[in-house]
Scaffold this active site. Structure first.
Site, PDB file in Angstrom:
ATOM      1  N   ASP A  86       0.834  -1.211   0.000  1.00  0.00           N
ATOM      2  CA  ASP A  86       0.000   0.000   0.000  1.00  0.00           C
ATOM      3  C   ASP A  86       0.869   1.261   0.000  1.00  0.00           C
ATOM      4  O   ASP A  86       2.061   1.216   0.316  1.00  0.00           O
ATOM      5  CB  ASP A  86      -0.886  -0.047   1.261  1.00  0.00           C
ATOM      6  CG  ASP A  86      -2.145   0.773   1.139  1.00  0.00           C
ATOM      7  OD1 ASP A  86      -2.292   1.524   0.167  1.00  0.00           O
ATOM      8  OD2 ASP A  86      -2.994   0.666   2.052  1.00  0.00           O
ATOM      9  N   ASP A 102     -10.550   2.129  -3.204  1.00  0.00           N
ATOM     10  CA  ASP A 102     -11.065   1.975  -1.840  1.00  0.00           C
ATOM     11  C   ASP A 102     -12.585   2.045  -1.828  1.00  0.00           C
ATOM     12  O   ASP A 102     -13.212   1.827  -0.799  1.00  0.00           O
ATOM     13  CB  ASP A 102     -10.513   3.080  -0.936  1.00  0.00           C
ATOM     14  CG  ASP A 102      -9.153   2.702  -0.366  1.00  0.00           C
ATOM     15  OD1 ASP A 102      -8.757   1.537  -0.511  1.00  0.00           O
ATOM     16  OD2 ASP A 102      -8.493   3.582   0.210  1.00  0.00           O
TER      17      ASP A 102
HETATM   18  C1  DGJ Z   1      -5.703   2.036   2.079  1.00  0.00           C
HETATM   19  C2  DGJ Z   1      -6.094   0.787   1.347  1.00  0.00           C
HETATM   20  O1  DGJ Z   1      -6.565   1.085   0.076  1.00  0.00           O
HETATM   21  C3  DGJ Z   1      -7.115   0.029   2.172  1.00  0.00           C
HETATM   22  O2  DGJ Z   1      -7.584  -1.082   1.462  1.00  0.00           O
HETATM   23  C4  DGJ Z   1      -6.460  -0.371   3.450  1.00  0.00           C
HETATM   24  O3  DGJ Z   1      -5.422  -1.260   3.207  1.00  0.00           O
HETATM   25  C5  DGJ Z   1      -5.953   0.862   4.177  1.00  0.00           C
HETATM   26  N1  DGJ Z   1      -5.130   1.675   3.345  1.00  0.00           N
HETATM   27  C6  DGJ Z   1      -5.197   0.473   5.410  1.00  0.00           C
HETATM   28  O4  DGJ Z   1      -4.604   1.545   6.011  1.00  0.00           O
END
Ligand code: DGJ
Length: 727
Positions: free
Chosen positions: A477, A547
């Site tokens: 990430d 997200d």
């Molecule tokens: C952003 C990601 O896109 C989410 O799926 C998740 O992993 C969060 N970060 C965790 O902080």
């Protein structure tokens, strides 16, 4: 032979399956662009470059009426007689920014070389592609420019990149070094771009081009949610299935520029490459600079064909590793189920319920390390949090493995929290500028990956964890963009290299980690789709698309993403309702159908589901396993666009043509609906296709020319699926 040099006419003719790309050396040594488009036979094509007297266009080498300003070019310089935007610009030690490139030599060879330090398409055998290298030179300063063109003949794609080499004796400062320039002979185009924001990535925007410049770019240090490193020019009559489309996709994950400039004579210049904004790069004698690669695809049959060309090339000759050709596991991710609030037992409970539902892998998301119970701390402290997970990572991994499930782990390795042991030890390791604020975003700063020692430490920290347990999946990430871009160790004249050097450092880290752990499936993520770009696909064959997990919003996000990126690369999860991003309620069935149109996963607390819901999820998972080969490796056709109406539809045809899956979605209910048949695409018109579970077959011709009846659906957010087998 994909590349042919016609000596008599000084023409290079590049030929892919349905595409020609032609360039020509003009006396006294300028490299002109002749043609890109539908395949043509070779002829001398000398009439294509007009030599017309143009007032206010200066004469090149003082040859009367010969002005580069009026000639389509391959890699235009600044300061000679072309007064449009240049493809590159160099500042000399005397302050001048004038250079002039002339043709020197060429070389044609089978196959394709690697790009040093950068991701790029590749060949598996020499016969898959042919490469043309052209050398241009500015003899006054000893600047050599190597233009590389690779033709993937059967894939119908052409890639380009540029290397600048300093063979002179003075220091050259690169102010601009784009990866490709194409000069079209007219301006009768629309432009398509994929722009958006966090949780609404890659919306398709189509607009006419006009005199002046129109561009998309990122200055955020990442390819970004806001823009994607892709544009296409389309003929006015082009649509999903018809007409000419010219695609430019940049294999790079940092700041980029894609610019379309229409000039006084309505010719159109397209540029794409590293964003020249706040960029410069010092090239000392004997040093070289390699630009990222651009993948150029021409389609004579609309956007659908363009996408299928990109999908195939990116799925098989950009993505790499063991998982490239393997069906991807159905996973469960605990993020939207628990956020930071979990412990070992909770994770094990989720895993064992998920296992009963047929799910194959659990991903433990953010919060397993340091003292991370919120997003305020611990990035950089990649040590398991024993309060939450007393048995450590290994206990969970073993527990899952013993049930036959894989175990995946979340990392955000490029970041550092000011509240972390790593920051306390190395406060200068973050990107920053002396005497300026270190602006935080989500309470975090960015590690300065332009520094080798920082990269080495990241590789070590991540590798230590990966070797400590049976981990078969990593979610990588990255949750902020760059501000106060600067490095504590670069000399002042190199400071504007920081953002690009960061990307090179990141690529080095990813190359090392992914090759040291070849059995791990890596998924990239940047707050969802903030770096869904071809550069990342080279290292990590799938990406968390967004997200935003709402089924309705995902229609646009996945539809837009599919313009360039293969379906197998799109992570797509069923989450709880009301949805956590938009608070919408949609049925489990619709959520399933949307998520099954990508790389299926679940992201909700399955332990809290009713028995009825569990039965439904099990059915979805079983069904997805039946069809995933077709979804992940088949050909994808878009049927109805969510950007144009209340309906969306798309379909998949298996590689062997034997299985066909069609999804239809209707967002809002409509009274007394119109009769709108759903016409399929890509079938064999002479074959019969049987609807599975029904004693009914249709001819391929009927399905494509007459179409399916859409069943009556009640309520908002409805979906329907058809599965056919070719008889
Ligand atoms: C952003 C990601 O896109 C989410 O799926 C998740 O992993 C969060 N970060 C965790 O902080």
């Amino acid at each position: 032979m994909a590349i042919f040099f016609d000596k008599d006419n000084n023409l290079f003719h590049l030929r892919a399956k349905d595409t020609s790309y032609v360039l020509r050396i003009l006396e006294p040594g300028y490299l002109a662009h002749v043609y890109w488009g539908r395949k043509v036979r070779s002829s001398n094509l000398d009439y294509t470059i007009p030599f017309v007297n143009r007032a206010f266009s200066t004469w090149t080498d003082n040859i009367e009426n010969f002005s580069l300003d009026a000639i389509p070019q391959e890699y235009p310089s600044y300061g000679n007689t072309d007064l449009r935007s240049p493809a590159y610009q160099i500042q000399l030690e005397n302050g001048s920014t004038i250079t002039n490139l002339k043709y020197e030599s060429y070389n044609i060879y089978k196959g394709k070389k690697k790009l040093e330090g950068l991701p790029a398409t590749y060949v598996e055998s020499e016969n898959e592609a042919e490469t043309l290298e052209i050398i241009l030179k500015d003899n006054i300063i000893g600047l050599k420019v190597l233009l590389s063109y690779t033709v993937f003949e059967n894939y119908d794609a052409i890639t380009r990149s540029v290397k600048l080499i300093n063979e002179g004796s003075e220091k050259l400062k690169i102010l601009r070094a784009l990866s490709a320039n194409v000069d079209f002979r007219d301006d009768e185009f629309d432009m398509i771009q994929l722009c958006g924001a966090h949780v609404r990535e890659r919306n398709i925007i189509r607009k006419p081009i006009t005199v002046g410049s129109q561009s998309i770019e990122s200055k955020r240090g990442a390819s970004s949610h806001q823009a994607n490193p892709f544009i296409a020019l389309l003929r006015k009559n082009a649509d999903e299935d018809n007409g000419e489309v010219f695609g430019f996709s940049l294999v790079y994950s940092g700041n980029f520029l894609a610019n379309v400039e229409v000039d006084q004579y309505k010719t159109t210049r397209v540029h794409i490459g590293i964003n020249p904004f706040d960029f410069s790069y010092i090239l000392r004698p004997l040093e070289s600079f390699q630009t990222p690669e651009v993948v150029m695809v021409y389609s004579d049959s609309g956007l659908g064909k363009l996408s299928r060309t990109y999908h195939k090339l990116y799925r098989t000759r950009l993505a790499r590793g063991k998982y490239r050709d393997k069906e991807r596991p159905v996973l469960i991710n605990n993020w939207e189920a628990t956020y930071f609030n979990f412990n070992e037992n909770k994770i094990k409970e989720i895993a064992s319920t998920a296992k009963e539902l047929g799910i194959e892998l659990l991903v433990l998301d953010d919060g397993w390390f340091g003292k991370r119970d919120t997003d305020k701390n611990s990035l950089g402290d990649w040590v398991v949090n024993r309060e939450k997970l007393p048995g450590g990572i290994n206990s969970i991994a073993e527990n899952l493995n013993s049930q036959g499930m894989g175990f995946g782990l979340w990392f955000e390795p490029e970041m550092i929290s000011p509240d972390s042991d790593l920051y306390r030890k190395h406060p200068d390791w973050c990107m920053h500028v002396p005497n300026r604020n270190r602006s935080e975003s989500r309470y975090q700063l960015i590690l300065d990956l332009s520094r080798n020692e920082v990269c080495d430490e990241v590789i070590k920290m991540v590798s230590d964890i990966l070797s400590s347990a049976a981990i078969s999946y990593v979610k990588w990430d990255m949750n902020r963009n760059m501000s106060e871009i600067g490095s504590a160790v670069l000399p002042s004249e190199n400071q504007r290299e920081t953002a690009h050097r960061y990307i090179l450092g990141l690529y080095k880290i990813m190359e090392q980690i992914t090759s040291s752990f070849p059995d791990i499936l890596f998924e990239s993520c940047s707050g969802g789709g903030g770096r869904f770009d071809p550069g990342f696909l080279y290292y990590m064959p799938q990406t968390w698309t967004s997200d935003n997990t709402d089924a309705v919003e995902r229609l646009k996000i996945q539809y837009g993403t599919s313009l360039v990126y293969p379906i197998i690369s799109m992570g797509s999860h069923v989450s709880a309702v009301p949805n956590h991003q938009v608070y919408r309620n949609t049925s489990l069935e619709t959520r399933g159908h949307v998520a099954m149109s990508g790389n299926l996963g679940y992201e909700l607390d399955v332990t809290k589901m009713s028995e009825k819901e569990k039965v439904a999820v099990k059915k979805q998972v079983d069904f997805y396993k039946e069809i995933r080969n077709t979804i992940q490796f088949g050909d994808f056709y878009r049927l109805k666009s969510p950007f144009e109406s209340n309906e969306t539809a798309w379909m998949f045809i298996s590689e062997d043509g034997g299985e066909v899956i069609v999804y239809y979605f209707r967002v809002l209910a409509e009274a007394n609906v119109d009769y709108k048949p759903l016409r399929l695409k890509g079938l064999d018109k002479n074959s019969e296709y049987k609807v599975t579970n029904k004693d009914r077959a249709f001819g391929g011709d009927e399905l494509m020319f007459i179409g399916l009846n859409i069943p009556s659906l009640q309520g908002d957010f409805q979906s329907y699926i058809w599965k056919f087998k070719k008889i």
